[in-house]
Scaffold this motif. Structure first.
Motif, PDB file in Angstrom:
ATOM      1  N   ASP B 173      53.137  42.030  46.401  1.00  0.00           N
ATOM      2  CA  ASP B 173      53.315  40.614  46.716  1.00  0.00           C
ATOM      3  C   ASP B 173      52.857  40.363  48.147  1.00  0.00           C
ATOM      4  O   ASP B 173      53.666  40.208  49.054  1.00  0.00           O
ATOM      5  CB  ASP B 173      54.797  40.249  46.548  1.00  0.00           C
ATOM      6  CG  ASP B 173      55.051  38.767  46.706  1.00  0.00           C
ATOM      7  OD1 ASP B 173      54.092  37.984  46.597  1.00  0.00           O
ATOM      8  OD2 ASP B 173      56.212  38.389  46.942  1.00  0.00           O
ATOM      9  N   GLY B 239      41.523  35.924  42.288  1.00  0.00           N
ATOM     10  CA  GLY B 239      42.216  35.460  41.083  1.00  0.00           C
ATOM     11  C   GLY B 239      42.516  33.976  41.054  1.00  0.00           C
ATOM     12  O   GLY B 239      42.067  33.191  41.903  1.00  0.00           O
ATOM     13  N   CYS B 240      43.298  33.599  40.045  1.00  0.00           N
ATOM     14  CA  CYS B 240      43.649  32.194  39.814  1.00  0.00           C
ATOM     15  C   CYS B 240      44.286  31.546  41.031  1.00  0.00           C
ATOM     16  O   CYS B 240      43.968  30.401  41.365  1.00  0.00           O
ATOM     17  CB  CYS B 240      44.689  32.089  38.691  1.00  0.00           C
ATOM     18  SG  CYS B 240      44.085  32.567  37.096  1.00  0.00           S
ATOM     19  N   ARG B 243      41.805  30.490  43.584  1.00  0.00           N
ATOM     20  CA  ARG B 243      40.847  29.441  43.186  1.00  0.00           C
ATOM     21  C   ARG B 243      41.486  28.077  42.938  1.00  0.00           C
ATOM     22  O   ARG B 243      40.805  27.098  42.633  1.00  0.00           O
ATOM     23  CB  ARG B 243      40.103  29.882  41.916  1.00  0.00           C
ATOM     24  CG  ARG B 243      39.241  31.124  42.083  1.00  0.00           C
ATOM     25  CD  ARG B 243      38.336  31.337  40.880  1.00  0.00           C
ATOM     26  NE  ARG B 243      39.046  31.406  39.627  1.00  0.00           N
ATOM     27  CZ  ARG B 243      39.496  32.530  39.055  1.00  0.00           C
ATOM     28  NH1 ARG B 243      39.286  33.697  39.629  1.00  0.00           N
ATOM     29  NH2 ARG B 243      40.134  32.488  37.905  1.00  0.00           N
ATOM     30  N   TYR B 302      37.018  27.701  35.856  1.00  0.00           N
ATOM     31  CA  TYR B 302      37.862  28.287  34.810  1.00  0.00           C
ATOM     32  C   TYR B 302      38.980  27.304  34.487  1.00  0.00           C
ATOM     33  O   TYR B 302      39.278  26.402  35.270  1.00  0.00           O
ATOM     34  CB  TYR B 302      38.492  29.600  35.298  1.00  0.00           C
ATOM     35  CG  TYR B 302      37.520  30.731  35.471  1.00  0.00           C
ATOM     36  CD1 TYR B 302      37.079  31.474  34.377  1.00  0.00           C
ATOM     37  CD2 TYR B 302      37.032  31.071  36.727  1.00  0.00           C
ATOM     38  CE1 TYR B 302      36.178  32.511  34.540  1.00  0.00           C
ATOM     39  CE2 TYR B 302      36.136  32.107  36.898  1.00  0.00           C
ATOM     40  CZ  TYR B 302      35.705  32.824  35.799  1.00  0.00           C
ATOM     41  OH  TYR B 302      34.819  33.847  35.965  1.00  0.00           O
ATOM     42  N   CYS B 303      39.614  27.526  33.357  1.00  0.00           N
ATOM     43  CA  CYS B 303      40.759  26.694  33.005  1.00  0.00           C
ATOM     44  C   CYS B 303      41.960  27.159  33.823  1.00  0.00           C
ATOM     45  O   CYS B 303      42.288  28.334  33.801  1.00  0.00           O
ATOM     46  CB  CYS B 303      41.044  26.846  31.515  1.00  0.00           C
ATOM     47  SG  CYS B 303      42.484  25.923  31.002  1.00  0.00           S
ATOM     48  N   PRO B 304      42.608  26.254  34.550  1.00  0.00           N
ATOM     49  CA  PRO B 304      43.837  26.664  35.250  1.00  0.00           C
ATOM     50  C   PRO B 304      44.887  27.147  34.236  1.00  0.00           C
ATOM     51  O   PRO B 304      44.823  26.771  33.063  1.00  0.00           O
ATOM     52  CB  PRO B 304      44.304  25.373  35.933  1.00  0.00           C
ATOM     53  CG  PRO B 304      43.096  24.507  36.026  1.00  0.00           C
ATOM     54  CD  PRO B 304      42.296  24.834  34.797  1.00  0.00           C
ATOM     55  N   THR B 305      45.820  27.970  34.694  1.00  0.00           N
ATOM     56  CA  THR B 305      46.858  28.453  33.774  1.00  0.00           C
ATOM     57  C   THR B 305      48.084  27.533  33.752  1.00  0.00           C
ATOM     58  O   THR B 305      48.975  27.737  32.941  1.00  0.00           O
ATOM     59  CB  THR B 305      47.302  29.885  34.147  1.00  0.00           C
ATOM     60  OG1 THR B 305      47.715  29.906  35.514  1.00  0.00           O
ATOM     61  CG2 THR B 305      46.159  30.875  33.960  1.00  0.00           C
ATOM     62  N   GLN B 306      48.103  26.556  34.626  1.00  0.00           N
ATOM     63  CA  GLN B 306      49.212  25.585  34.607  1.00  0.00           C
ATOM     64  C   GLN B 306      49.036  24.664  33.394  1.00  0.00           C
ATOM     65  O   GLN B 306      48.001  23.989  33.279  1.00  0.00           O
ATOM     66  CB  GLN B 306      49.213  24.743  35.890  1.00  0.00           C
ATOM     67  CG  GLN B 306      49.653  25.481  37.145  1.00  0.00           C
ATOM     68  CD  GLN B 306      48.552  26.307  37.781  1.00  0.00           C
ATOM     69  OE1 GLN B 306      47.444  26.385  37.274  1.00  0.00           O
ATOM     70  NE2 GLN B 306      48.850  26.938  38.902  1.00  0.00           N
ATOM     71  N   LEU B 307      50.044  24.597  32.541  1.00  0.00           N
ATOM     72  CA  LEU B 307      49.910  23.820  31.298  1.00  0.00           C
ATOM     73  C   LEU B 307      49.603  22.348  31.569  1.00  0.00           C
ATOM     74  O   LEU B 307      48.976  21.686  30.757  1.00  0.00           O
ATOM     75  CB  LEU B 307      51.176  23.937  30.437  1.00  0.00           C
ATOM     76  CG  LEU B 307      51.608  25.345  30.008  1.00  0.00           C
ATOM     77  CD1 LEU B 307      52.563  25.275  28.827  1.00  0.00           C
ATOM     78  CD2 LEU B 307      50.456  26.261  29.682  1.00  0.00           C
ATOM     79  N   TRP B 309      47.689  21.072  33.892  1.00  0.00           N
ATOM     80  CA  TRP B 309      46.553  20.911  34.809  1.00  0.00           C
ATOM     81  C   TRP B 309      45.770  19.605  34.595  1.00  0.00           C
ATOM     82  O   TRP B 309      45.332  18.971  35.548  1.00  0.00           O
ATOM     83  CB  TRP B 309      45.597  22.110  34.731  1.00  0.00           C
ATOM     84  CG  TRP B 309      44.693  22.106  33.526  1.00  0.00           C
ATOM     85  CD1 TRP B 309      44.953  22.669  32.319  1.00  0.00           C
ATOM     86  CD2 TRP B 309      43.387  21.515  33.421  1.00  0.00           C
ATOM     87  NE1 TRP B 309      43.907  22.458  31.452  1.00  0.00           N
ATOM     88  CE2 TRP B 309      42.937  21.758  32.102  1.00  0.00           C
ATOM     89  CE3 TRP B 309      42.562  20.809  34.298  1.00  0.00           C
ATOM     90  CZ2 TRP B 309      41.687  21.304  31.646  1.00  0.00           C
ATOM     91  CZ3 TRP B 309      41.329  20.354  33.840  1.00  0.00           C
ATOM     92  CH2 TRP B 309      40.904  20.609  32.530  1.00  0.00           C
TER      93      TRP B 309
END
Lengths: 401, 401
Positions: B173, B239-240, B243, B302-307, B309
């Motif tokens: 972390d 990583g995500c 970005r 890329y598609c964000p991983t936050q639902l 977004w």
């Protein structure tokens, strides 16, 4: 419905399972550091290299289960991948942050350093599933012992003392029973007792019946609602938390209970599993306007505060397919096959990606793909293949009779 | 654009601010336990009685600010409500969970018992805002001292040692700089120095220039992107997380910086605030198909991983309105008023509820209201009234000239 239709369903499940497996075999293996990439774009591209312990454990479990119980998947490459994932987990998943030596991380760097630890039991649960199933295919007794030890720790956290999970005690944070906890433990009990007997198994069976009792307490409002969170006394909680329904989760609990009750010859519980945990979430959770299952609903019709409440996620649909097909195989009631059929049509039309393989995971209420990755922090090689695997197995058993 | 148009804008801001204030005065006050209800349905009905410390602090601040700086709101009922909220915060917000005596809860029960504590600084930040502004309207020096003490603690957590926040140290972390932290501190600095001078103010000014330097580091990729999270060295993270773009947040940083740079006569920073923190998020974040600002975007597409977004949230639009109007008032470039106008049209058409008052907060990408409450765990009496208040003030100043 005709046998022809059932054969067509089975064929589709088979083809789809093969394609889904191919996708993960092709794109998810980290040959450098071991374990699996989890964040995989729609066409297989890795867009993040973090490794999520839930998903690592689930993928190990799923590979082993396919390898062990389906002849066409009894291949060295699948076993090898499962072993690699298992070794990665054993080496890196457990973190010692002052608390218990069994506490697992939630998320790791590509090379296995802990990034995040959750103060819940789920990383540990998927660790147990992975170790036990891997022990079954490899015959490695150490892994089975480790699964059993972790299970003891889990039961202790859940039933005796949760302080080892690291949650601070706050005066307004009253203890809440979330359905996920007994569901998950019941799933582990089923895993650990399969094909075994003896003292250990008796111990787990006691845990199993405790889990069932706990899950049944989530039937609320005179049997018209399954609520996710209830009080320790089994009563409805105040506010949004108390009114929350998660139809997909209730359906998953439904087939866990049905499987358990069939194995234990408990006919009353069988009927409850179907009437309460499958019928109720359909009546409350199916979107009659656009089709598909809502993610969250408030039992009093308020708007849930979860931003994704109206979205259609892949996994509730996977759970629904298993639930209704299992229920149909048990009761042969045409209405149950109708439910299956309805969910099947929606699911295969909307989630399956005929172009690049695997399934999309996240749709708008209207059914448009809104997050197009195949793997993400909560979507791995688990719900889709487990659904296809179980449906194929159930269809086998129906068609054989 | 004509003066007529600007007058119309101002009239709408005024009317809307009055209506929004009325909504919260009418529905949000807890006359029994003090403080404010936060979870308020579309028609004013309380659907949960939990009290969120961010929102309690923000509501106190907003009431005081309106009372202190706008004549038509200089009313005893507004002062009384602010005092009630302040008393509730002083009595209940701070929790002593082994760590610092300044740590605040995130969420409280209706009667003030801590439910949840976040391991971040934001509850404490809104506590400072509330106390300082309340001290200004009441003349209560104790509150001002408390705000100053809490601010010292915040600066210590951010710049010296964050261990008091309670985050476990994990090897994977690595420390990350989130733009929210210097933005929030800069906002507090501006609050604490307003109209004051002396040694304290010099101390805060040093913090302020540190914040600005930190915020500017989030300009990445040769000035073509504002990234939410960067490394301690000011570099892009992998990583995500690395970005991630949040256009609304960048716009908010934009007007914080513009305000700061105008006050400090820093013309270069003024231009950066507009060209980087206002223009870039518009070019990357405006949905050219359906209108509105996306919530999250990945800089590489890329598609964000936050639902959520692709959803359109109220607050980025509030920040955008302030940003473009402030920029226009500074530079008088028609293109900036055009931006304002475009955001204005979308915002008032989609978010404002002409039936029951206040604004909806959450729309689908296509602009349909998908969560219809007016108040929730993250939506209180803050972004909407602050936007309307600031826009009215800015329009006053433009029209007076």
């Amino acid at each position: 419905m005709s046998t022809e239709q059932l054969l067509q369903y089975r064929q589709r499940m088979r083809t789809e399972l093969d394609r889904v497996l191919d996708f993960w075999l092709k794109y998810s293996h980290d040959t450098q550091h071991g374990g699996f990439f989890n964040c995989i774009g729609k066409d297989g591209k890795i867009y993040d290299d973090l490794k999520y312990v839930w998903l690592q454990g689930r993928q190990v479990w799923m590979y082993c289960r396919l390898y062990r119980t389906m002849e066409r998947f009894h291949k060295p490459e699948i076993l090898q991948a499962a072993k690699s994932g298992g070794a990665f987990l054993r080496r890196f998943a457990r973190v010692s942050t002052g608390g218990s030596p069994w506490k697992c991380a939630f998320c790791l760097t590509r090379d296995g350093q802990a990034v995040k630890v959750q103060r819940t039991i789920f990383s540990e649960c998927f660790y147990v599933m992975a170790m036990d199933e891997l022990a079954r295919v490899t015959g490695d007794n150490d892994m089975q012992v480790e699964a059993a030890q972790m299970m003891d720790q889990l039961v202790h956290w859940v039933r005796v003392d949760s302080s080892g999970l690291g949650r601070p005690q706050l005066p307004g944070d009253t203890q809440v029973c979330n359905m996920a906890v007994p569901m998950m433990l019941l799933c582990l009990v089923q895993q650990l007792i399969e094909g075994r007997s003896g003292e250990e198994v008796d111990k787990y069976k006691e845990v199993g019946s405790w889990c069932v009792k706990e899950i049944l307490q989530h039937i609320q409002r005179g049997g018209t609602a399954i609520l996710e969170s209830i009080s320790v006394e089994g009563k409805e909680l105040p506010g949004c938390q108390g009114r929350l329904q998660n139809p997909g989760h209730a359906l998953e609990a439904g087939w866990f209970l049905l499987q358990y009750s069939v194995e234990n010859g408990d006919q009353e519980l069988q009927r409850t599993a179907v009437d309460k945990f499958m019928e109720v979430p359909f009546l409350t959770g199916w979107d009659t306007e656009h089709g598909g299952l809502f993610y969250f609903l408030d039992v009093d019709g308020y708007c849930p505060t979860q931003l994704e409440w109206s979205m259609k996620l892949w996994w509730p649909h996977c759970e629904a397919l298993i639930a209704y097909l299992m229920a149909y195989s048990q009761y042969k009631e045409p209405a149950l096959l109708e439910r299956f059929s309805q969910v099947y049509d929606y699911t295969f039309r909307h989630f399956s990606d005929t172009e690049n393989g695997e399934w999309f995971g996240y749709l708008t209420q209207e059914g448009k793909v809104t997050l197009d990755f195949k793997g993400g922090p909560f979507k791995g090689f688990f719900h889709v293949p487990r659904c296809l695997y179980m449906c194929e197995k159930i269809l086998d058993s129906i068609l054989e009779k």
